[in-house]
Design a protein around this motif. Structure first.
Motif: not given
Length: 105
Positions: A68-69, A71-73, A75-76
């Motif tokens: 999740r970390r 994937r979030g990075a 997306a950012e």
């Protein structure tokens, strides 16, 4: 009214909790079968099941956190550093909120 094909969930899926729940259900099944007279379960039988469940749940939790970390990075990075709600991006108006109130740090 538009129909969205995406489902929105109340909370994210947490596989570590699923694994630990299955381990605890195994302990309950073992002692439940003993209480019903179907088999004999030793008093210490729960210890390895619980310890193994905790270890597997923690490993699954760490993997989930990493995925999740990442994937979030990703997306950012795709959106850019100045996305909506970020400093310098659209949605911010110089430290003031709607109605002229100041933001709290």
């Amino acid at each position: 009214m538009q129909r969205s094909d995406e489902r929105t969930w109340l909370h994210p899926f947490q596989p570590g909790r699923l694994i630990l729940g299955l381990a605890m259900a195994g302990v309950a099944l073992a002692y439940g079968g003993d209480a019903a007279g179907w088999w004999d379960t030793e008093w210490f039988a729960a210890i390895p099941i619980v310890v193994l469940g905790l270890i597997l749940a923690s490993i699954a939790g760490m993997i989930t956190y990493g995925v999740r970390r990442r994937r979030g990075a990703r997306a950012e990075r795709e959106v850019g550093a100045g996305g909506p709600g970020r400093p310098g991006g659209p949605g911010r108006s110089g430290g003031t909120l709607a109605g002229g109130r100041q933001e709290r740090p």
